[in-house]
Design an enzyme around this catalytic site. Sequence first.
Site, mmCIF file in Angstrom:
data_model
loop_
_atom_site.group_PDB
_atom_site.id
_atom_site.type_symbol
_atom_site.label_atom_id
_atom_site.label_comp_id
_atom_site.label_asym_id
_atom_site.label_seq_id
_atom_site.Cartn_x
_atom_site.Cartn_y
_atom_site.Cartn_z
ATOM 1 N N PHE A 34 -2.402 -0.988 -9.822
ATOM 2 C CA PHE A 34 -2.810 -2.210 -9.131
ATOM 3 C C PHE A 34 -4.100 -2.795 -9.678
ATOM 4 O O PHE A 34 -4.536 -3.841 -9.235
ATOM 5 C CB PHE A 34 -2.909 -1.993 -7.614
ATOM 6 N N LYS A 76 0.862 -1.180 0.000
ATOM 7 C CA LYS A 76 0.000 0.000 0.000
ATOM 8 C C LYS A 76 0.898 1.229 0.000
ATOM 9 O O LYS A 76 1.605 1.488 0.975
ATOM 10 C CB LYS A 76 -0.907 0.002 1.232
ATOM 11 N N LYS A 103 -7.296 -3.038 4.320
ATOM 12 C CA LYS A 103 -5.970 -2.428 4.449
ATOM 13 C C LYS A 103 -5.346 -2.764 5.798
ATOM 14 O O LYS A 103 -6.024 -2.729 6.820
ATOM 15 C CB LYS A 103 -6.016 -0.922 4.200
#
Length: 517
Positions: free
Chosen positions: A309, A220, A386
């Site tokens: 992504f 991330k 996340k």
Amino acid sequence: MQLSRLAQVSQRVAETRKRNQKLDLLASVLAEAGDRELEVAVPWLAGVTLPARVDADQTSGKLGVGPKLLFEQGAVPPASQSQLSLLDVDQRLDQLRDLQGKGSSNIRAKMLGELFASCTAEEQRFLRGLISGELRQGALESLVVDALARSAKLEPSVVRRAQMLLGDLRQLARLTREGEAALRAVQIQLYRPVLPMLASPAENASVALGHLGEALLEWKLDGARVQVHKRGDDVRIYSRLLNEVTDALPEVVSQARALPAHELVLDGEAIAMRKDGTPLPFQVTMKRFGRKRADPRLTETLPLSSFFFDCLYADGSLLDAPTSERVNALRELIPESNRVPSTQTTDPRVAGDFLRRALEAGHEGVMAKSLDATYEAGRRGQSWLKLKQAHTLDLLVLAAEWGSGRRKGWLSNLHLGAVDPSSGQPVMLGKTFKGLSDRLLKWQTEALLAREIDRDRHTVYVRPELVVEIAFSDVQRSPQYPAGLALRFARVKRYREDKPPTEADTLDRVRALAPDI
Ligand code: AMP
């Protein structure tokens, strides 16, 4: 359908606070509308007027009625009886849009005056709200989209998805009347950006993999979201909020142009990096956004790299394809140097190692993604999770709640706080009962009872003397707690018996961890 009917419903929708009642009111008026009336009623109830012509662009679609002209209509005496149909008024608004050139402002003022003179007081109020954009508050569009689904007896998700891709309520109304198949056939189009899919936080890798099963893990990066649309050399870039940022990012445009694929929509992150390949802070990347044109000096000193992504379109839409297929397309079309590093696993230890490597490389954390989810534009669901590094703070224990079940008889759920330097008083930031072993529970029950100052049925309040080290994932905004801040996923690491309360972290430290709040 008469304008008065819509004005009346709009008023009643504004008066009720219950979403379900609003939906019923809207759905019933939409069900009454004829096909062409629906194309007018849907945008109007959402607070926007849209030109009838599909080809009208944003500028030629403007009504050209400013606040002053609208204000003047306040003096127009209302008609005693309603006489205008919806389609009548729609046509008159289109005539206003068509006015151009010399003398057009006088004609516009005259036409608008005539329109207002034919309206009852209630209709005048509605039109004024509509033209000024004041009707368009809150989640009005999503409410009307759901009401449209209800009126047509369709799944809200089908209509929402179509609106997300069309961005045009008039067209949405038309397709809804054509039926479900027409709505489902709507696809992403080049140069019409879709809202990005969002992620929910997960506590740790085990929880994330427990939920997703085998998952795609990706670094991330803490840059800025970009959606790149490309047909040959024609590249346009959109921000997270769908603003076009093409001109501000010339090097991202060149990177995208250099990709061999002809038609593409890519989702990714643009980020400023140091020469050694480590990322610069988010605020530095953001210096490159928020300006219309690129500043050549900044482009040189802070060049952006793009890492993709997801692939939403590759010579055809991939939105409804599972993640695994979209990511395969990405791997085929985009060189590795332009992709975020990724891996696939079911093993929390592998995920933990992957997270550690992402953090060591200076990145924010890891995304864990469901392999079979479709691209849920605009949604913050559970298909993308996340994982970030846990922060720690040394906080004061302000109170504790009695445990239940296995913890009955022990003081368990801790109220955590930090001193606000401006008042010298501790303020509460959250609670946790996680991370406490039986030994600690026993110890803290005794230690807290020895500091009791008050109690109620569930809680024992104590002198804020004990310092506890708390791990947590984020500081988030909270309307519930006095500082407006709360800790997410807090868990006890250990008591800091070596620290006096005067050395615990203050509210300023907590605020520093959440600079955007
Ligand atoms: P947050 O802003 O903390 O909710 O995190 C979501 C944001 O992380 C997205 O909007 C992206 O801008 C960014 N991001 C960075 N890397 C990825 C990735 N591999 N997949 C999805 N989003 C990512």
